[in-house]
Design an enzyme around this catalytic site. Structure first.
Site, PDB file in Angstrom:
ATOM      1  N   ARG A 151     -21.185   7.257   3.463  1.00  0.00           N
ATOM      2  CA  ARG A 151     -20.332   6.164   2.973  1.00  0.00           C
ATOM      3  C   ARG A 151     -20.028   5.178   4.101  1.00  0.00           C
ATOM      4  NH1 ARG A 151     -14.983   8.092   0.474  1.00  0.00           N
ATOM      5  NH2 ARG A 151     -14.888   5.828   0.366  1.00  0.00           N
ATOM      6  N   LYS A 153     -17.977  -1.902   7.634  1.00  0.00           N
ATOM      7  CA  LYS A 153     -17.857  -1.455   6.239  1.00  0.00           C
ATOM      8  C   LYS A 153     -16.592  -2.036   5.604  1.00  0.00           C
ATOM      9  CE  LYS A 153     -16.003   2.717   5.287  1.00  0.00           C
ATOM     10  NZ  LYS A 153     -14.899   2.677   4.304  1.00  0.00           N
ATOM     11  N   ASN A 154     -15.462  -1.863   6.266  1.00  0.00           N
ATOM     12  CA  ASN A 154     -14.202  -2.268   5.650  1.00  0.00           C
ATOM     13  C   ASN A 154     -14.082  -3.779   5.495  1.00  0.00           C
ATOM     14  OD1 ASN A 154     -13.525   0.366   5.390  1.00  0.00           O
ATOM     15  ND2 ASN A 154     -12.009   0.410   7.032  1.00  0.00           N
ATOM     16  N   ARG A 164      -1.873   7.779  -1.024  1.00  0.00           N
ATOM     17  CA  ARG A 164      -2.445   6.437  -1.031  1.00  0.00           C
ATOM     18  C   ARG A 164      -2.231   5.660  -2.329  1.00  0.00           C
ATOM     19  NH1 ARG A 164      -8.208   6.485   1.948  1.00  0.00           N
ATOM     20  NH2 ARG A 164      -7.560   4.428   2.602  1.00  0.00           N
ATOM     21  N   PRO A 165      -0.988   5.345  -2.632  1.00  0.00           N
ATOM     22  CA  PRO A 165      -0.741   4.544  -3.843  1.00  0.00           C
ATOM     23  C   PRO A 165      -1.166   3.085  -3.658  1.00  0.00           C
ATOM     24  CG  PRO A 165       1.306   4.912  -2.651  1.00  0.00           C
ATOM     25  CD  PRO A 165       0.230   5.618  -1.877  1.00  0.00           C
ATOM     26  N   VAL A 166      -1.046   2.292  -4.745  1.00  0.00           N
ATOM     27  CA  VAL A 166      -1.394   0.862  -4.651  1.00  0.00           C
ATOM     28  C   VAL A 166      -0.190  -0.004  -5.015  1.00  0.00           C
ATOM     29  CG1 VAL A 166      -3.889   1.124  -4.998  1.00  0.00           C
ATOM     30  CG2 VAL A 166      -2.390   0.858  -6.988  1.00  0.00           C
ATOM     31  N   ASP A 167       1.007   0.568  -4.894  1.00  0.00           N
ATOM     32  CA  ASP A 167       2.205  -0.167  -5.308  1.00  0.00           C
ATOM     33  C   ASP A 167       2.380  -1.496  -4.560  1.00  0.00           C
ATOM     34  OD1 ASP A 167       2.533   1.631  -3.145  1.00  0.00           O
ATOM     35  OD2 ASP A 167       4.710   1.408  -3.233  1.00  0.00           O
ATOM     36  N   LEU A 168       2.006  -1.545  -3.302  1.00  0.00           N
ATOM     37  CA  LEU A 168       2.185  -2.791  -2.537  1.00  0.00           C
ATOM     38  C   LEU A 168       1.251  -3.887  -3.037  1.00  0.00           C
ATOM     39  CD1 LEU A 168       2.640  -1.614   1.170  1.00  0.00           C
ATOM     40  CD2 LEU A 168       4.316  -1.856  -0.632  1.00  0.00           C
ATOM     41  N   ILE A 186      -0.140   6.756   9.984  1.00  0.00           N
ATOM     42  CA  ILE A 186      -0.580   5.924   8.852  1.00  0.00           C
ATOM     43  C   ILE A 186      -0.764   6.761   7.582  1.00  0.00           C
ATOM     44  CG2 ILE A 186      -2.294   4.224   8.036  1.00  0.00           C
ATOM     45  CD1 ILE A 186      -0.850   3.255  10.533  1.00  0.00           C
ATOM     46  N   ARG A 214     -11.668   3.772  -3.196  1.00  0.00           N
ATOM     47  CA  ARG A 214     -10.361   3.145  -3.301  1.00  0.00           C
ATOM     48  C   ARG A 214     -10.399   1.617  -3.150  1.00  0.00           C
ATOM     49  NH1 ARG A 214      -4.979   3.914  -2.471  1.00  0.00           N
ATOM     50  NH2 ARG A 214      -4.336   2.298  -1.032  1.00  0.00           N
ATOM     51  N   ASP A 219      -8.466   5.415  11.836  1.00  0.00           N
ATOM     52  CA  ASP A 219      -9.863   5.759  11.541  1.00  0.00           C
ATOM     53  C   ASP A 219     -10.631   6.258  12.774  1.00  0.00           C
ATOM     54  OD1 ASP A 219      -9.495   5.154   8.909  1.00  0.00           O
ATOM     55  OD2 ASP A 219     -10.563   3.256   8.935  1.00  0.00           O
ATOM     56  N   CYS A 246      -6.810  10.869  -3.146  1.00  0.00           N
ATOM     57  CA  CYS A 246      -7.831  10.771  -2.109  1.00  0.00           C
ATOM     58  C   CYS A 246      -7.538  11.874  -1.113  1.00  0.00           C
ATOM     59  CB  CYS A 246      -7.739   9.390  -1.485  1.00  0.00           C
ATOM     60  SG  CYS A 246      -8.413   9.269   0.141  1.00  0.00           S
TER      61      CYS A 246
HETATM   62  C1  UD1 Z   1      -7.778   0.488   4.980  1.00  0.00           C
HETATM   63  C2  UD1 Z   1      -9.147   0.980   5.414  1.00  0.00           C
HETATM   64  C3  UD1 Z   1      -9.053   2.425   5.901  1.00  0.00           C
HETATM   65  C4  UD1 Z   1      -8.010   2.532   7.007  1.00  0.00           C
HETATM   66  C5  UD1 Z   1      -6.682   1.944   6.553  1.00  0.00           C
HETATM   67  C6  UD1 Z   1      -5.639   1.900   7.651  1.00  0.00           C
HETATM   68  C7  UD1 Z   1     -10.610  -0.242   3.914  1.00  0.00           C
HETATM   69  C8  UD1 Z   1     -11.585  -0.188   2.800  1.00  0.00           C
HETATM   70  N1  UD1 Z   1     -10.046   0.915   4.262  1.00  0.00           N
HETATM   71  O1  UD1 Z   1      -7.377   1.296   3.903  1.00  0.00           O
HETATM   72  O2  UD1 Z   1     -10.326   2.818   6.400  1.00  0.00           O
HETATM   73  O3  UD1 Z   1      -7.799   3.897   7.318  1.00  0.00           O
HETATM   74  O4  UD1 Z   1      -6.875   0.581   6.082  1.00  0.00           O
HETATM   75  O5  UD1 Z   1      -6.108   1.200   8.740  1.00  0.00           O
HETATM   76  O6  UD1 Z   1     -10.402  -1.280   4.509  1.00  0.00           O
HETATM   77  N2  UD1 Z   1       0.160   2.322   1.043  1.00  0.00           N
HETATM   78  C9  UD1 Z   1       1.134   2.408   0.072  1.00  0.00           C
HETATM   79  N3  UD1 Z   1       1.068   1.556  -0.976  1.00  0.00           N
HETATM   80  C10 UD1 Z   1       0.079   0.625  -1.109  1.00  0.00           C
HETATM   81  C11 UD1 Z   1      -0.917   0.550  -0.110  1.00  0.00           C
HETATM   82  C12 UD1 Z   1      -0.847   1.407   0.957  1.00  0.00           C
HETATM   83  O7  UD1 Z   1       2.038   3.243   0.162  1.00  0.00           O
HETATM   84  O8  UD1 Z   1       0.079  -0.114  -2.097  1.00  0.00           O
HETATM   85  C13 UD1 Z   1       0.202   3.230   2.223  1.00  0.00           C
HETATM   86  C14 UD1 Z   1      -1.003   4.123   2.346  1.00  0.00           C
HETATM   87  O9  UD1 Z   1      -0.858   5.300   1.605  1.00  0.00           O
HETATM   88  C15 UD1 Z   1      -1.006   4.380   3.842  1.00  0.00           C
HETATM   89  C16 UD1 Z   1      -0.508   3.054   4.436  1.00  0.00           C
HETATM   90  O10 UD1 Z   1       0.158   2.406   3.359  1.00  0.00           O
HETATM   91  O11 UD1 Z   1      -0.108   5.405   4.173  1.00  0.00           O
HETATM   92  C17 UD1 Z   1      -1.571   2.134   4.988  1.00  0.00           C
HETATM   93  O12 UD1 Z   1      -2.594   1.987   4.035  1.00  0.00           O
HETATM   94  P1  UD1 Z   1      -3.497   0.680   3.932  1.00  0.00           P
HETATM   95  O13 UD1 Z   1      -3.344  -0.109   5.183  1.00  0.00           O
HETATM   96  O14 UD1 Z   1      -3.206   0.006   2.645  1.00  0.00           O
HETATM   97  O15 UD1 Z   1      -4.937   1.297   3.885  1.00  0.00           O
HETATM   98  P2  UD1 Z   1      -6.156   0.856   2.987  1.00  0.00           P
HETATM   99  O16 UD1 Z   1      -6.163  -0.618   2.823  1.00  0.00           O
HETATM  100  O17 UD1 Z   1      -6.221   1.710   1.779  1.00  0.00           O
END
Ligand code: UD1
Length: 422
Positions: free
Chosen positions: A400, A22-23, A123-127, A330, A94, A308, A118
């Site tokens: 899902r 899926k991912n 789970r922000p998207v700042d990165l 995580i 997301r 996961d 979520c």
């Molecule tokens: C992906 C997977 C999810 C898995 C996760 C970790 C998909 C669709 N989903 O989620 O199933 O659990 O990897 O292996 O592939 N973070 C920030 N800022 C950001 C991005 C992330 O603070 O901009 C934090 C998140 O809140 C979390 C950590 O970084 O605590 C890791 O998240 P991330 O690896 O980005 O997970 P996803 O890509 O959302």
């Protein structure tokens, strides 16, 4: 809303086919936005998240056709006709944020809704955003949307992630393929889904080196072409089904399973007394001798133990001999399955990011509530080993991420049935 009823039914035996990830599929699909030419994905899983991504891509002007019952996805983005990813679709998933990098790289502008909260933490998207800024994007957050511009196109840059993010690495990697010059992604995620994406992008003509390591280097090219790519097997579905015989006893072969996808997980299974054997067609898992032993688990980015699989592993450890400590590093707030498992007789103490599980002789069936995707399946696994009937309510999360879960578990002897809700 549908429910699933599971009844403990003794050891399992047989084979379970593992679907495409899926991912991985959710990041391969937006790669279509990088090229005018068709992208064909084979071994796609048949899941509601994949349908949501299809709807999102179609809303941007992409064509998405499902063939062979959904196992083949034919994607084509001859023209991007709409540059706004609407909140109504993005809020459902997301991973929708993954359209931002490709659209910005190809078109020089994009507007994408922020995904919002979520169930498993902030789970922000700042990165994601910082990485695109390092490639020259001009970003503004307004009305819950990211308004992104790069009028002269993105340019290569160095992105150093402060911590590992799978999604941010994927977004940056896709954007970098069409940026001018060289992009270096440092502290990049090393997950198999990143390797799969890089391989697919390379088939489309991208110049990428270092995927699967912490540093990925991308030489931008002017345009990308079409490709056909088979989605990597789903290591989380694999790990989940490997736990079924571990919990219930018996022997199950997971077809298409590969040890390199789940090495850290297999090491913990081995410590718990579960045998895993590579076969010509996958991985065979067996629990033959007595009770499972308690083991400690720490979730980490790949190649560490995957977050996961934490909920499913906890289901196994509820009946292990001794006390296990599970540390979730995580995501905050990812123990929502613990109180539900406790309703089934598990002994679990949660303190912050740590759960201490003291094994009990057996679980007892109970009505429980699914709170997120992986939590749902952990309750099903626990129910398979419990005495009596377990009713897992609110299973829409399950659809899902797991295709035909009742069929796959039923085929190896589990007593499981879906009750359609209103
Ligand atoms: C992906 C997977 C999810 C898995 C996760 C970790 C998909 C669709 N989903 O989620 O199933 O659990 O990897 O292996 O592939 N973070 C920030 N800022 C950001 C991005 C992330 O603070 O901009 C934090 C998140 O809140 C979390 C950590 O970084 O605590 C890791 O998240 P991330 O690896 O980005 O997970 P996803 O890509 O959302």
């Amino acid at each position: 809303m549908d429910s699933i009823i599971v009844t403990g039914n003794g050891p399992l035996s047989g084979q379970i086919p593992i679907a495409g990830a899926k991912n991985a599929c959710l990041t391969l699909m937006p790669a279509t936005l990088l090229s005018e030419e068709p992208l064909t994905l084979t071994n796609a899983p048949r899941l509601s998240d994949i349908r949501t991504m299809s709807v999102l891509l179609q809303s941007l002007g992409a064509e998405v056709a499902q063939m062979q019952g959904g196992q083949v996805l034919a994607l084509s983005s001859h023209a991007i006709t709409n540059h706004k990813a609407e909140y109504d679709i993005v809020r459902k998933m997301r991973a929708s944020i993954l359209v931002l990098g490709p659209m910005l790289a190809r078109e020089g502008h994009a507007v994408v809704s922020l995904p919002g909260g979520c169930a498993i933490g902030a789970r922000p998207v700042d990165l994601h955003l910082k990485a695109l800024e390092a490639m020259g994007a001009d970003l503004e957050l307004r009305d819950g949307y990211v308004h992104a511009k790069a009028p002269g196109g993105l340019r290569g840059g160095t992105v150093e992630f402060p911590f590992v993010s799978v999604g941010a690495t994927e977004n940056a990697l896709m954007a970098a393929t069409l940026a001018k010059g060289t992009t270096i992604l440092k502290n990049a995620a090393r997950e198999p889904e990143i390797v799969d994406l890089a391989q697919c992008l390379r088939k489309m003509g991208a110049q990428i080196e270092g995927e699967g390591t912490g540093t990925i280097t991308v030489q931008g090219v002017d345009r990308l072409g079409g490709a056909t790519h088979a989605v990597v097997p789903d290591r989380i579905e694999l790990g989940t089904y490997m736990l079924a015989p571990a919990i219930c006893g018996g022997e199950v072969e997971c077809l298409g399973g590969r040890i390199d996808l789940v090495a850290a997980f297999c090491e913990r299974l081995d410590a718990a007394g579960i045998s895993v054997e590579e076969t010509a067609s996958g991985l065979k898992v067996a629990r033959r001798n007595g009770r499972v032993r308690a083991v400690d688990v720490v979730t980490e980015p790949f190649p560490g133990f995957p977050t996961d699989l934490q909920a499913q592993m906890m289901a196994l450890l509820t009946t292990a001999e001794g006390t296990s400590v599970l540390e979730e590093r995580i995501f905050e707030n990812r123990f929502m399955h613990a109180p539900e498992l406790m309703r089934m007789g598990a002994r679990i103490d949660v303190h912050g990011g740590t759960a201490t599980v003291t094994g009990v002789d057996h679980l007892k069936g109970a009505p429980v509530m699914a709170t997120d995707l992986r939590a749902s399946v952990s309750l099903i696994l626990a129910g398979l080993a419990a005495e009596g009937e377990t009713i897992v309510n609110r299973v829409y999360h399950l659809d899902r991420g797991y295709e035909r879960v009742e069929e796959k578990l039923g085929a190896v002897g589990a007593k499981i049935e879906r009750i359609s809700g209103q």
